[in-house]
Each structure stands twice: as structure tokens, then as C-alpha cells.
Design a protein around this motif. Sequence first.
Motif, PDB file in Angstrom:
ATOM      1  N   PRO A 163       0.803  -1.230   0.000  1.00 54.62           N
ATOM      2  CA  PRO A 163       0.000   0.000   0.000  1.00 54.62           C
ATOM      3  C   PRO A 163       0.835   1.278   0.000  1.00 54.62           C
ATOM      4  O   PRO A 163       0.391   2.306  -0.514  1.00 54.62           O
ATOM      5  N   LEU A 164       2.030   1.224   0.572  1.00 55.95           N
ATOM      6  CA  LEU A 164       2.864   2.415   0.621  1.00 55.95           C
ATOM      7  C   LEU A 164       3.215   2.911  -0.778  1.00 55.95           C
ATOM      8  O   LEU A 164       3.418   4.116  -0.977  1.00 55.95           O
ATOM      9  N   ASN A 165       3.275   2.004  -1.754  1.00 52.97           N
ATOM     10  CA  ASN A 165       3.593   2.412  -3.123  1.00 52.97           C
ATOM     11  C   ASN A 165       2.561   3.387  -3.677  1.00 52.97           C
ATOM     12  O   ASN A 165       2.899   4.371  -4.334  1.00 52.97           O
ATOM     13  N   VAL A 166       1.279   3.102  -3.405  1.00 58.82           N
ATOM     14  CA  VAL A 166       0.223   3.981  -3.892  1.00 58.82           C
ATOM     15  C   VAL A 166       0.280   5.329  -3.167  1.00 58.82           C
ATOM     16  O   VAL A 166       0.054   6.380  -3.777  1.00 58.82           O
ATOM     17  N   VAL A 167       0.577   5.302  -1.873  1.00 62.36           N
ATOM     18  CA  VAL A 167       0.696   6.552  -1.111  1.00 62.36           C
ATOM     19  C   VAL A 167       1.788   7.434  -1.701  1.00 62.36           C
ATOM     20  O   VAL A 167       1.597   8.640  -1.934  1.00 62.36           O
ATOM     21  N   ILE A 168       2.937   6.839  -1.978  1.00 62.00           N
ATOM     22  CA  ILE A 168       4.041   7.595  -2.573  1.00 62.00           C
ATOM     23  C   ILE A 168       3.658   8.108  -3.952  1.00 62.00           C
ATOM     24  O   ILE A 168       3.990   9.235  -4.339  1.00 62.00           O
ATOM     25  N   LEU A 169       2.923   7.293  -4.698  1.00 60.02           N
ATOM     26  CA  LEU A 169       2.474   7.716  -6.025  1.00 60.02           C
ATOM     27  C   LEU A 169       1.568   8.945  -5.939  1.00 60.02           C
ATOM     28  O   LEU A 169       1.712   9.891  -6.727  1.00 60.02           O
ATOM     29  N   THR A 170       0.622   8.953  -4.997  1.00 59.09           N
ATOM     30  CA  THR A 170      -0.272  10.108  -4.881  1.00 59.09           C
ATOM     31  C   THR A 170       0.485  11.354  -4.445  1.00 59.09           C
ATOM     32  O   THR A 170       0.158  12.460  -4.889  1.00 59.09           O
ATOM     33  N   LEU A 171       1.490  11.199  -3.587  1.00 60.62           N
ATOM     34  CA  LEU A 171       2.317  12.352  -3.216  1.00 60.62           C
ATOM     35  C   LEU A 171       3.081  12.878  -4.438  1.00 60.62           C
ATOM     36  O   LEU A 171       3.228  14.093  -4.618  1.00 60.62           O
ATOM     37  N   GLY A 172       3.563  11.958  -5.274  1.00 61.82           N
ATOM     38  CA  GLY A 172       4.225  12.380  -6.501  1.00 61.82           C
ATOM     39  C   GLY A 172       3.267  13.107  -7.433  1.00 61.82           C
ATOM     40  O   GLY A 172       3.646  14.096  -8.089  1.00 61.82           O
ATOM     41  N   LEU A 173       2.020  12.640  -7.514  1.00 58.69           N
ATOM     42  CA  LEU A 173       1.020  13.313  -8.336  1.00 58.69           C
ATOM     43  C   LEU A 173       0.740  14.716  -7.822  1.00 58.69           C
ATOM     44  O   LEU A 173       0.545  15.659  -8.613  1.00 58.69           O
ATOM     45  N   LEU A 174       0.711  14.871  -6.498  1.00 56.47           N
ATOM     46  CA  LEU A 174       0.520  16.195  -5.902  1.00 56.47           C
ATOM     47  C   LEU A 174       1.602  17.157  -6.371  1.00 56.47           C
ATOM     48  O   LEU A 174       1.316  18.278  -6.833  1.00 56.47           O
ATOM     49  N   ILE A 175       2.843  16.734  -6.272  1.00 51.40           N
ATOM     50  CA  ILE A 175       3.968  17.588  -6.685  1.00 51.40           C
ATOM     51  C   ILE A 175       3.910  17.863  -8.190  1.00 51.40           C
ATOM     52  O   ILE A 175       4.124  19.007  -8.636  1.00 51.40           O
ATOM     53  N   PHE A 176       3.590  16.838  -8.970  1.00 50.63           N
ATOM     54  CA  PHE A 176       3.565  16.989 -10.429  1.00 50.63           C
ATOM     55  C   PHE A 176       2.494  17.986 -10.872  1.00 50.63           C
ATOM     56  O   PHE A 176       2.760  18.881 -11.684  1.00 50.63           O
ATOM     57  N   LEU A 177       1.277  17.847 -10.341  1.00 46.99           N
ATOM     58  CA  LEU A 177       0.193  18.728 -10.759  1.00 46.99           C
ATOM     59  C   LEU A 177       0.436  20.168 -10.308  1.00 46.99           C
ATOM     60  O   LEU A 177       0.106  21.115 -11.035  1.00 46.99           O
ATOM     61  N   GLU A 178       1.020  20.342  -9.121  1.00 43.42           N
ATOM     62  CA  GLU A 178       1.306  21.695  -8.651  1.00 43.42           C
ATOM     63  C   GLU A 178       2.457  22.328  -9.435  1.00 43.42           C
ATOM     64  O   GLU A 178       2.569  23.560  -9.478  1.00 43.42           O
ATOM     65  N   ALA A 179       3.289  21.513 -10.040  1.00 43.88           N
ATOM     66  CA  ALA A 179       4.339  22.051 -10.906  1.00 43.88           C
ATOM     67  C   ALA A 179       3.819  22.283 -12.325  1.00 43.88           C
ATOM     68  O   ALA A 179       4.251  23.226 -13.004  1.00 43.88           O
ATOM     69  N   LEU A 180       2.884  21.443 -12.776  1.00 42.34           N
ATOM     70  CA  LEU A 180       2.357  21.570 -14.128  1.00 42.34           C
ATOM     71  C   LEU A 180       1.411  22.759 -14.268  1.00 42.34           C
ATOM     72  O   LEU A 180       1.398  23.427 -15.321  1.00 42.34           O
ATOM     73  N   ALA A 181       0.625  23.035 -13.228  1.00 43.84           N
ATOM     74  CA  ALA A 181      -0.371  24.106 -13.313  1.00 43.84           C
ATOM     75  C   ALA A 181       0.223  25.465 -13.685  1.00 43.84           C
ATOM     76  O   ALA A 181      -0.286  26.131 -14.593  1.00 43.84           O
ATOM     77  N   PRO A 182       1.294  25.933 -13.024  1.00 40.64           N
ATOM     78  CA  PRO A 182       1.850  27.234 -13.429  1.00 40.64           C
ATOM     79  C   PRO A 182       2.445  27.230 -14.834  1.00 40.64           C
ATOM     80  O   PRO A 182       2.475  28.266 -15.495  1.00 40.64           O
ATOM     81  N   MET A 183       2.906  26.078 -15.304  1.00 39.89           N
ATOM     82  CA  MET A 183       3.419  26.005 -16.673  1.00 39.89           C
ATOM     83  C   MET A 183       2.312  26.225 -17.689  1.00 39.89           C
ATOM     84  O   MET A 183       2.517  26.860 -18.737  1.00 39.89           O
ATOM     85  N   LEU A 184       1.121  25.706 -17.392  1.00 36.71           N
ATOM     86  CA  LEU A 184       0.012  25.796 -18.328  1.00 36.71           C
ATOM     87  C   LEU A 184      -0.827  27.053 -18.144  1.00 36.71           C
ATOM     88  O   LEU A 184      -1.285  27.650 -19.133  1.00 36.71           O
ATOM     89  N   PHE A 185      -1.044  27.447 -16.890  1.00 38.29           N
ATOM     90  CA  PHE A 185      -1.989  28.528 -16.604  1.00 38.29           C
ATOM     91  C   PHE A 185      -1.346  29.769 -15.982  1.00 38.29           C
ATOM     92  O   PHE A 185      -2.017  30.771 -15.788  1.00 38.29           O
ATOM     93  N   GLY A 186      -0.055  29.685 -15.652  1.00 38.17           N
ATOM     94  CA  GLY A 186       0.604  30.800 -14.981  1.00 38.17           C
ATOM     95  C   GLY A 186       0.571  30.624 -13.474  1.00 38.17           C
ATOM     96  O   GLY A 186      -0.360  30.016 -12.925  1.00 38.17           O
ATOM     97  N   GLY A 187       1.585  31.166 -12.806  1.00 37.78           N
ATOM     98  CA  GLY A 187       1.687  30.977 -11.363  1.00 37.78           C
ATOM     99  C   GLY A 187       1.126  32.121 -10.546  1.00 37.78           C
ATOM    100  O   GLY A 187       1.229  32.115  -9.313  1.00 37.78           O
ATOM    101  N   GLN A 188       0.522  33.129 -11.192  1.00 37.47           N
ATOM    102  CA  GLN A 188      -0.007  34.266 -10.453  1.00 37.47           C
ATOM    103  C   GLN A 188      -1.272  33.889  -9.680  1.00 37.47           C
ATOM    104  O   GLN A 188      -2.018  32.985 -10.070  1.00 37.47           O
TER     105      GLN A 188
END
Length: 292
Positions: A91-116
Amino acid sequence: MRTFLILTVDGVTNGFVYAAVALALVMIWRATRVINYAQGAFGMFTTFIALYAISHGVTYWLAFVVALGCGFMLGAGIERLLVRPVESRPPLNVVILTLGLLIFLEALAPMLFGGQVKSFPAPFSRVDLAIGSTQLFISPYDIFVVGAVLVTMVALLLFFQRTSIGLRMRAAAFGPEIARLLGVRVGRMLMLGWGLAAVLGALAGLLIAPAIFLYPNNMDEVLVFGFTGAILGGLDSPVGAVAGGLVVGLGLSYVGGYGGSDLETVGGLIILIAVLMVRPHGLFAARRQREA
């Protein structure tokens, strides 16, 4: 007394937003037995999609539906492409995966929509209602938030208790091997669970954005408070999620109003620790056992 009323209304409104996040966590837990720590990021990302649509001439309500639809596709797609290959692992693998998704989406959003920091429109007025000269300290938008979350809670209860899909989804989560023997398509049920949970996360993002503005990590704190509400009410109970979200919202509002906003996060931590020490399965644990 006036201050108390204002803090109470603010606490109820914020509490229902936390309840929306808690419902999303309950949804993913009941459907897959997984805690998705990227749930807030789902809400943030789909709210950016809604804002992008609105800025290009789409009406608010159509953008609202588009955001919910994108949330479903995002959640279902992530389950199919990323979660399914590791679902049989620890189960820890899925937990780590969701944490990685959190970081990825928060990094992708400013690239696509701007960080303001961006403002997000509300479908109803946020000006407090009044009856004659008496101010009610509640706005039409506050009423909309409360109504939306209550309708979602009832729909979630009926879905899991009264529909065959909901029952198959719970069977796939609790006993996938037995469910397969009974003809349940476990993979589809898990994908549906992730998709519906992402829809609830998108709803939470849309509801909170007019109050706290929109930026890549605007849902981080909301996720923490929503998670606290879900633990408080019980991770398997939609009613408990709403009740827990309300308790957290009111508690944080009173702490922030009387003790200072710097103490709000501490107040949330104290509530979480107290529940884990006194009733770790949540306030609705006994009720769940009776229903089982």
C-alpha cells in the motif's frame, strides 16, 4: 455576540468546503481503500481549467460542468495508467504515487496557466443578506455552498447503499478476489471510484476558489483540514465526513477569530491529535459497525 455570529457563519461555510474534500476522501477510501493525497491538487487543476474556459467566453455553469468532467477523466485516467500497475504492490507504493502526483500537478499548473494568484468568479453574490435592517451574515453564495455539499452527501449515501454499482464498488474494494469470482469487473470499479472521487475534489476546488483565490497550491491547507474532518467523522461515513468538516470549520473559525489566524493550523492539528487519541476510527465508527 455579533462577532460570534460572524465566526459561526464563516465556520459553517468553510466547514462545508472541508466537508466536500472529506467526501472526496471518503469516496476514494470506500471505493479503493486508498487515501489520495493528490485530491486537493485534482481540485486545483480542474478549477484552473474552469477559469480558463470562463476567460474564453464560456458561461460559469458550463465551465462548472467541464471542470467536473475533466476531474472524472483525470481521476479515471490516473487510475488506469499509473495506479493500476502498482495496486497489487504494498500500500505504501500507492501513497508515494499520490504524493508524486501532488507535486507533479502543482508544478504543471503554473506552466500551463501561470503561477499568479487569480480571482475566481462566484455564481451568486457574496454580499451578506439582510431582512430590513437586520444583517444575516450569510450570503447567497454561502447558501449555495451548503446546499451543494448536502446534496452531494445524500447522493453519495444513496449511491453506495441503494445502487448496484455502488455495492459492486465496495465489494471490489473490500474483497477484490471474491468480487472477481462473483463476476464483478474490479478494474472498472476501481477506475470509476477514482474518477468519482476526482469529481468531488473538483467540486471542492470550485467551491473554495472564490474565497481563497486560485494559485497552484491553494488547496494544500484545505486538503489537510478536509482530511482532519474525514478522520474526525470516520473515513467510511459520508455523514461523518460532513459532520467532521463542520466541526473542523467551526473550530478553526473560533480559534482564528478569538486567538488569531496564526493559531488556526495549530487548532486543526490539536483536533486531529485529539480524535486519533480518543476515537481513532472516527465519531461514526460504532454506527458503521452496526450497519455492517
